[in-house]
Design an enzyme around this catalytic site. Structure first.
Site, short mmCIF file in Angstrom:
data_model
loop_
_atom_site.label_atom_id
_atom_site.label_comp_id
_atom_site.label_asym_id
_atom_site.label_seq_id
_atom_site.Cartn_x
_atom_site.Cartn_y
_atom_site.Cartn_z
N SER A 1 0.85 -1.19 0.00
CA SER A 1 0.00 0.00 0.00
C SER A 1 0.88 1.24 0.00
O SER A 1 1.96 1.23 0.60
CB SER A 1 -0.87 -0.01 1.25
OG SER A 1 -1.53 1.22 1.41
N TYR B 1 -2.60 1.08 10.80
CA TYR B 1 -2.63 0.46 9.46
C TYR B 1 -1.31 0.75 8.74
O TYR B 1 -0.68 -0.16 8.20
CB TYR B 1 -3.81 1.01 8.64
CG TYR B 1 -3.83 0.50 7.21
CD1 TYR B 1 -4.17 -0.82 6.93
CD2 TYR B 1 -3.49 1.33 6.15
CE1 TYR B 1 -4.18 -1.30 5.62
CE2 TYR B 1 -3.50 0.86 4.84
CZ TYR B 1 -3.85 -0.45 4.58
OH TYR B 1 -3.85 -0.92 3.29
N LYS C 1 1.68 -1.75 7.38
CA LYS C 1 2.11 -1.81 5.98
C LYS C 1 3.58 -1.38 5.82
O LYS C 1 4.28 -1.90 4.96
CB LYS C 1 1.19 -0.97 5.10
CG LYS C 1 -0.24 -1.54 4.99
CD LYS C 1 -0.24 -2.86 4.21
CE LYS C 1 -1.64 -3.38 3.98
NZ LYS C 1 -1.67 -4.68 3.29
#
Ligand code: NAD
Length: 288
Positions: free
Chosen positions: A140, A153, A157
Protein backbone atom coordinates in the site's frame (compact mmCIF):
# COMPACT_ATOMS: atom_id res chain seq x y z
CA UNK A 1 3.30 -28.00 -16.21
CA UNK A 2 0.94 -25.45 -14.75
CA UNK A 3 2.26 -22.75 -12.46
CA UNK A 4 0.71 -23.33 -9.06
CA UNK A 5 -0.51 -20.13 -7.41
CA UNK A 6 -1.86 -19.66 -3.89
CA UNK A 7 -3.63 -16.40 -3.03
CA UNK A 8 -4.85 -15.22 0.39
CA UNK A 9 -7.99 -13.13 0.96
CA UNK A 10 -9.97 -14.20 -2.14
CA UNK A 11 -13.55 -13.67 -0.93
CA UNK A 12 -13.55 -10.11 -2.32
CA UNK A 13 -11.55 -7.31 -3.90
CA UNK A 14 -8.08 -7.68 -5.35
CA UNK A 15 -7.66 -11.33 -4.26
CA UNK A 16 -10.92 -12.36 -5.91
CA UNK A 17 -10.14 -10.55 -9.18
CA UNK A 18 -6.64 -11.97 -9.34
CA UNK A 19 -7.88 -15.51 -8.67
CA UNK A 20 -10.51 -15.21 -11.42
CA UNK A 21 -8.05 -13.77 -13.95
CA UNK A 22 -5.37 -16.39 -13.35
CA UNK A 23 -7.79 -19.31 -13.19
CA UNK A 24 -9.45 -18.24 -16.45
CA UNK A 25 -6.19 -17.69 -18.30
CA UNK A 26 -6.83 -18.64 -21.94
CA UNK A 27 -3.67 -20.76 -22.05
CA UNK A 28 -4.53 -22.48 -18.78
CA UNK A 29 -1.10 -21.56 -17.50
CA UNK A 30 -2.08 -21.51 -13.85
CA UNK A 31 -3.59 -23.76 -11.22
CA UNK A 32 -5.04 -21.40 -8.65
CA UNK A 33 -5.64 -22.12 -4.98
CA UNK A 34 -7.89 -19.27 -3.93
CA UNK A 35 -7.95 -19.17 -0.15
CA UNK A 36 -10.30 -17.35 2.18
CA UNK A 37 -10.88 -17.16 5.90
CA UNK A 38 -14.56 -17.92 5.66
CA UNK A 39 -15.63 -20.48 3.06
CA UNK A 40 -19.27 -19.42 3.35
CA UNK A 41 -18.19 -16.35 1.35
CA UNK A 42 -17.10 -18.37 -1.67
CA UNK A 43 -20.27 -17.69 -3.72
CA UNK A 44 -19.01 -14.40 -5.10
CA UNK A 45 -15.85 -16.00 -6.42
CA UNK A 46 -17.80 -18.93 -7.88
CA UNK A 47 -20.26 -16.50 -9.44
CA UNK A 48 -17.40 -14.61 -11.10
CA UNK A 49 -16.07 -17.91 -12.48
CA UNK A 50 -19.39 -18.82 -14.13
CA UNK A 51 -18.93 -19.93 -17.70
CA UNK A 52 -15.19 -20.18 -17.25
CA UNK A 53 -13.26 -23.42 -16.83
CA UNK A 54 -13.22 -24.64 -13.27
CA UNK A 55 -10.46 -27.26 -13.35
CA UNK A 56 -7.89 -24.52 -12.83
CA UNK A 57 -9.39 -23.30 -9.54
CA UNK A 58 -9.62 -24.77 -6.06
CA UNK A 59 -10.97 -22.91 -3.06
CA UNK A 60 -9.41 -23.58 0.33
CA UNK A 61 -10.05 -22.26 3.81
CA UNK A 62 -7.19 -20.22 5.21
CA UNK A 63 -7.18 -17.69 8.01
CA UNK A 64 -3.78 -15.98 7.93
CA UNK A 65 -3.90 -15.46 11.69
CA UNK A 66 -4.30 -19.20 12.29
CA UNK A 67 -1.09 -21.12 11.73
CA UNK A 68 -2.82 -24.49 11.61
CA UNK A 69 -5.21 -23.35 8.89
CA UNK A 70 -2.23 -22.17 6.81
CA UNK A 71 -0.52 -25.54 7.22
CA UNK A 72 -3.75 -27.42 6.43
CA UNK A 73 -4.23 -25.42 3.23
CA UNK A 74 -0.62 -26.02 2.25
CA UNK A 75 -1.06 -29.76 2.73
CA UNK A 76 -4.06 -29.80 0.44
CA UNK A 77 -2.12 -28.61 -2.60
CA UNK A 78 -2.24 -31.72 -4.80
CA UNK A 79 0.78 -30.72 -6.90
CA UNK A 80 2.85 -30.65 -3.69
CA UNK A 81 4.57 -27.52 -4.91
CA UNK A 82 3.89 -23.83 -5.20
CA UNK A 83 5.31 -21.50 -7.83
CA UNK A 84 3.65 -18.24 -6.89
CA UNK A 85 2.52 -17.17 -3.42
CA UNK A 86 0.33 -14.07 -3.25
CA UNK A 87 -0.03 -12.54 0.23
CA UNK A 88 -2.99 -10.27 -0.20
CA UNK A 89 -5.25 -10.58 2.85
CA UNK A 90 -5.44 -7.36 4.83
CA UNK A 91 -7.68 -5.06 6.83
CA UNK A 92 -7.74 -1.35 7.59
CA UNK A 93 -8.16 0.54 10.85
CA UNK A 94 -9.21 4.18 10.73
CA UNK A 95 -9.90 6.74 13.42
CA UNK A 96 -8.20 8.89 16.07
CA UNK A 97 -5.45 6.88 17.70
CA UNK A 98 -6.62 7.61 21.25
CA UNK A 99 -9.87 5.66 20.76
CA UNK A 100 -8.30 2.49 19.33
CA UNK A 101 -8.44 -0.48 21.67
CA UNK A 102 -5.40 -2.65 22.14
CA UNK A 103 -7.39 -5.55 20.70
CA UNK A 104 -8.30 -3.79 17.49
CA UNK A 105 -4.71 -2.61 17.00
CA UNK A 106 -3.43 -6.09 17.73
CA UNK A 107 -5.87 -7.54 15.21
CA UNK A 108 -4.61 -5.29 12.39
CA UNK A 109 -1.02 -6.23 13.11
CA UNK A 110 -1.96 -9.91 13.37
CA UNK A 111 -3.66 -9.96 9.99
CA UNK A 112 -1.56 -7.54 7.96
CA UNK A 113 1.89 -8.12 9.38
CA UNK A 114 2.10 -11.46 11.17
CA UNK A 115 -0.47 -12.98 8.80
CA UNK A 116 1.71 -12.13 5.82
CA UNK A 117 4.88 -13.26 7.54
CA UNK A 118 3.57 -16.57 8.79
CA UNK A 119 2.06 -17.38 5.41
CA UNK A 120 5.47 -16.81 3.81
CA UNK A 121 7.14 -18.87 6.59
CA UNK A 122 4.90 -21.84 5.83
CA UNK A 123 5.80 -21.93 2.13
CA UNK A 124 9.41 -20.83 2.29
CA UNK A 125 11.18 -24.16 2.93
CA UNK A 126 9.49 -25.77 -0.08
CA UNK A 127 10.24 -22.81 -2.33
CA UNK A 128 13.87 -22.79 -1.22
CA UNK A 129 14.16 -26.52 -1.89
CA UNK A 130 12.70 -25.96 -5.38
CA UNK A 131 15.21 -23.10 -5.96
CA UNK A 132 12.42 -21.32 -7.67
CA UNK A 133 9.39 -19.20 -6.87
CA UNK A 134 7.65 -15.89 -6.66
CA UNK A 135 6.28 -14.13 -3.60
CA UNK A 136 3.93 -11.28 -4.41
CA UNK A 137 2.58 -9.06 -1.67
CA UNK A 138 -0.23 -6.52 -1.97
CA UNK A 139 1.44 -3.42 -0.62
CA UNK A 140 0.00 0.00 0.00
CA UNK A 141 1.14 3.56 -0.55
CA UNK A 142 0.22 3.72 3.17
CA UNK A 143 3.26 1.47 3.63
CA UNK A 144 5.50 4.08 2.04
CA UNK A 145 4.25 7.29 3.60
CA UNK A 146 2.16 8.04 6.65
CA UNK A 147 -1.51 9.00 6.59
CA UNK A 148 -3.33 10.71 9.47
CA UNK A 149 -5.92 8.58 11.28
CA UNK A 150 -4.30 5.45 9.83
CA UNK A 151 -1.35 5.16 12.22
CA UNK A 152 -1.64 1.47 13.00
CA UNK A 153 -2.63 0.46 9.46
CA UNK A 154 0.37 2.39 8.08
CA UNK A 155 2.61 0.88 10.75
CA UNK A 156 1.52 -2.61 9.64
CA UNK A 157 2.11 -1.81 5.98
CA UNK A 158 5.46 -0.08 6.64
CA UNK A 159 6.48 -3.20 8.55
CA UNK A 160 5.64 -5.39 5.57
CA UNK A 161 7.98 -3.27 3.45
CA UNK A 162 10.80 -4.04 5.88
CA UNK A 163 10.04 -7.73 6.03
CA UNK A 164 9.83 -8.04 2.23
CA UNK A 165 12.95 -5.99 1.58
CA UNK A 166 14.88 -8.13 4.03
CA UNK A 167 13.62 -11.36 2.49
CA UNK A 168 14.24 -10.18 -1.07
CA UNK A 169 17.94 -9.77 -0.34
CA UNK A 170 18.29 -13.32 0.97
CA UNK A 171 15.97 -15.01 -1.48
CA UNK A 172 17.92 -13.77 -4.52
CA UNK A 173 20.28 -16.58 -3.61
CA UNK A 174 17.47 -19.10 -4.00
CA UNK A 175 16.08 -17.80 -7.30
CA UNK A 176 12.97 -16.65 -5.46
CA UNK A 177 11.67 -13.21 -6.42
CA UNK A 178 9.82 -11.04 -3.93
CA UNK A 179 7.65 -8.23 -5.32
CA UNK A 180 5.44 -5.65 -3.66
CA UNK A 181 2.48 -4.40 -5.67
CA UNK A 182 1.98 -0.95 -4.19
CA UNK A 183 -1.64 0.17 -4.48
CA UNK A 184 -3.25 3.52 -3.86
CA UNK A 185 -7.04 3.60 -3.44
CA UNK A 186 -8.78 0.64 -5.11
CA UNK A 187 -12.52 0.03 -5.53
CA UNK A 188 -13.03 -3.01 -3.31
CA UNK A 189 -14.78 -3.91 -0.07
CA UNK A 190 -11.78 -2.47 1.79
CA UNK A 191 -13.68 0.60 3.04
CA UNK A 192 -16.61 -1.60 4.10
CA UNK A 193 -14.42 -4.20 5.79
CA UNK A 194 -12.11 -1.81 7.60
CA UNK A 195 -12.55 -1.06 11.28
CA UNK A 196 -13.53 2.56 11.19
CA UNK A 197 -14.54 4.93 13.97
CA UNK A 198 -17.76 6.52 12.70
CA UNK A 199 -18.34 10.19 13.42
CA UNK A 200 -21.33 9.41 15.67
CA UNK A 201 -19.42 6.79 17.67
CA UNK A 202 -19.64 7.32 21.44
CA UNK A 203 -15.91 6.66 21.82
CA UNK A 204 -15.32 10.01 20.08
CA UNK A 205 -16.84 11.88 23.04
CA UNK A 206 -13.47 11.68 24.78
CA UNK A 207 -11.67 13.22 21.80
CA UNK A 208 -10.86 16.95 21.58
CA UNK A 209 -12.76 19.10 19.10
CA UNK A 210 -9.71 20.01 17.00
CA UNK A 211 -9.01 16.33 16.32
CA UNK A 212 -12.68 15.71 15.53
CA UNK A 213 -12.72 18.58 13.04
CA UNK A 214 -9.63 17.24 11.34
CA UNK A 215 -11.06 13.71 11.36
CA UNK A 216 -14.20 14.93 9.65
CA UNK A 217 -12.07 16.64 7.00
CA UNK A 218 -10.02 13.51 6.59
CA UNK A 219 -13.14 11.40 6.03
CA UNK A 220 -14.36 13.85 3.38
CA UNK A 221 -10.96 13.75 1.71
CA UNK A 222 -11.00 9.97 1.82
CA UNK A 223 -14.46 9.77 0.26
CA UNK A 224 -13.53 12.10 -2.55
CA UNK A 225 -10.25 10.31 -3.24
CA UNK A 226 -12.07 6.97 -3.45
CA UNK A 227 -14.75 8.52 -5.69
CA UNK A 228 -12.37 10.31 -8.03
CA UNK A 229 -9.11 8.45 -8.07
CA UNK A 230 -9.71 4.84 -7.02
CA UNK A 231 -8.53 2.19 -9.44
CA UNK A 232 -10.52 -0.89 -10.38
CA UNK A 233 -9.27 -4.29 -9.34
CA UNK A 234 -8.66 -5.12 -13.04
CA UNK A 235 -6.01 -2.38 -13.15
CA UNK A 236 -4.30 -3.91 -10.13
CA UNK A 237 -4.51 -7.41 -11.61
CA UNK A 238 -2.69 -6.18 -14.75
CA UNK A 239 0.22 -5.08 -12.59
CA UNK A 240 0.27 -8.46 -10.81
CA UNK A 241 0.38 -10.10 -14.25
CA UNK A 242 3.32 -7.91 -15.30
CA UNK A 243 5.20 -9.07 -12.24
CA UNK A 244 4.20 -12.71 -12.76
CA UNK A 245 5.13 -12.72 -16.45
CA UNK A 246 8.41 -10.86 -16.12
CA UNK A 247 11.46 -13.15 -16.20
CA UNK A 248 13.13 -10.86 -13.67
CA UNK A 249 10.44 -9.01 -11.75
CA UNK A 250 11.08 -5.72 -9.98
CA UNK A 251 10.95 -5.50 -6.20
CA UNK A 252 8.34 -2.72 -6.26
CA UNK A 253 5.54 -2.10 -8.72
CA UNK A 254 3.34 1.00 -8.49
CA UNK A 255 -0.18 0.50 -9.78
CA UNK A 256 -0.69 4.18 -10.53
CA UNK A 257 1.41 7.27 -11.04
CA UNK A 258 -1.12 9.63 -9.42
CA UNK A 259 0.35 9.29 -5.96
CA UNK A 260 3.94 9.33 -7.18
CA UNK A 261 4.76 13.01 -6.50
CA UNK A 262 3.94 12.73 -2.77
CA UNK A 263 5.76 9.43 -2.46
CA UNK A 264 8.71 11.04 -4.24
CA UNK A 265 8.62 13.93 -1.80
CA UNK A 266 8.96 11.47 1.04
CA UNK A 267 12.02 9.86 -0.51
CA UNK A 268 13.93 12.82 -1.89
CA UNK A 269 13.09 15.70 0.44
CA UNK A 270 13.56 16.12 4.16
CA UNK A 271 10.64 14.51 5.98
CA UNK A 272 9.10 17.87 6.94
CA UNK A 273 8.28 18.59 3.28
CA UNK A 274 6.20 15.45 3.04
CA UNK A 275 4.46 16.10 6.33
CA UNK A 276 3.38 19.64 5.47
CA UNK A 277 2.51 18.74 1.86
CA UNK A 278 0.27 15.87 2.96
CA UNK A 279 -1.31 17.99 5.63
CA UNK A 280 -2.20 20.60 2.98
CA UNK A 281 -3.61 17.96 0.65
CA UNK A 282 -5.85 16.45 3.30
CA UNK A 283 -6.76 19.36 5.56
CA UNK A 284 -6.22 22.22 3.06
CA UNK A 285 -8.33 25.03 4.57
CA UNK A 286 -6.91 24.62 8.09
CA UNK A 287 -3.30 24.68 7.09
CA UNK A 288 -3.04 27.56 4.66
P1 NAD B 1 -11.07 -6.40 0.63
O1 NAD B 1 -11.54 -6.06 1.99
O2 NAD B 1 -12.07 -6.56 -0.45
O3 NAD B 1 -10.16 -7.72 0.65
C1 NAD B 1 -9.37 -8.11 1.75
C2 NAD B 1 -9.55 -9.59 1.93
O4 NAD B 1 -8.75 -10.04 3.02
C3 NAD B 1 -11.00 -9.93 2.25
O5 NAD B 1 -11.43 -10.94 1.37
C4 NAD B 1 -10.94 -10.42 3.68
O6 NAD B 1 -11.90 -11.39 3.98
C5 NAD B 1 -9.53 -10.97 3.73
N1 NAD B 1 -9.08 -11.18 5.11
C6 NAD B 1 -9.20 -10.34 6.19
N2 NAD B 1 -8.73 -10.94 7.29
C7 NAD B 1 -8.27 -12.17 6.91
C8 NAD B 1 -7.68 -13.25 7.59
N3 NAD B 1 -7.45 -13.22 8.90
N4 NAD B 1 -7.35 -14.36 6.87
C9 NAD B 1 -7.58 -14.42 5.55
N5 NAD B 1 -8.16 -13.44 4.86
C10 NAD B 1 -8.50 -12.32 5.53
O7 NAD B 1 -10.03 -5.27 0.23
P2 NAD B 1 -8.86 -5.23 -0.87
O8 NAD B 1 -8.73 -3.81 -1.23
O9 NAD B 1 -9.07 -6.22 -1.93
O10 NAD B 1 -7.61 -5.62 0.03
C11 NAD B 1 -6.59 -6.49 -0.40
C12 NAD B 1 -5.23 -5.96 0.04
O11 NAD B 1 -5.01 -4.72 -0.63
C13 NAD B 1 -5.13 -5.65 1.53
O12 NAD B 1 -3.89 -6.14 2.00
C14 NAD B 1 -5.14 -4.14 1.58
O13 NAD B 1 -4.44 -3.64 2.69
C15 NAD B 1 -4.47 -3.80 0.27
N6 NAD B 1 -4.74 -2.42 -0.20
C16 NAD B 1 -6.01 -2.02 -0.49
C17 NAD B 1 -6.24 -0.72 -0.91
C18 NAD B 1 -7.62 -0.22 -1.24
O14 NAD B 1 -7.80 1.00 -1.36
N7 NAD B 1 -8.61 -1.06 -1.44
C19 NAD B 1 -5.16 0.17 -1.03
C20 NAD B 1 -3.88 -0.27 -0.74
C21 NAD B 1 -3.68 -1.59 -0.33
Amino acid sequence: DKRVVLITGCSSGIGLSLAVRLASDPDKTFKVYATMRNLSKKERLLESMKGLHRDTLDILQMDVTDRQSILDARDRIVEKRINILVCNAGVGLMGPLEVQSLNSMRHILEVNLLGTIQTIQAFLPKMKAQSQGRILVTGSTGGLHGLPFNEVYCASKFAIEGACESLAILLQHFNIHVSLIECGPVNTDFLVNLQKTELGDTSLQQVDTQTLRLYEKYLQHCRSVFQNAAQDTEDIVKVFLDAIQSPSPAFRYFTSTTGAPVTQLKVTEPDESYISAMSKIIFSTEEQ
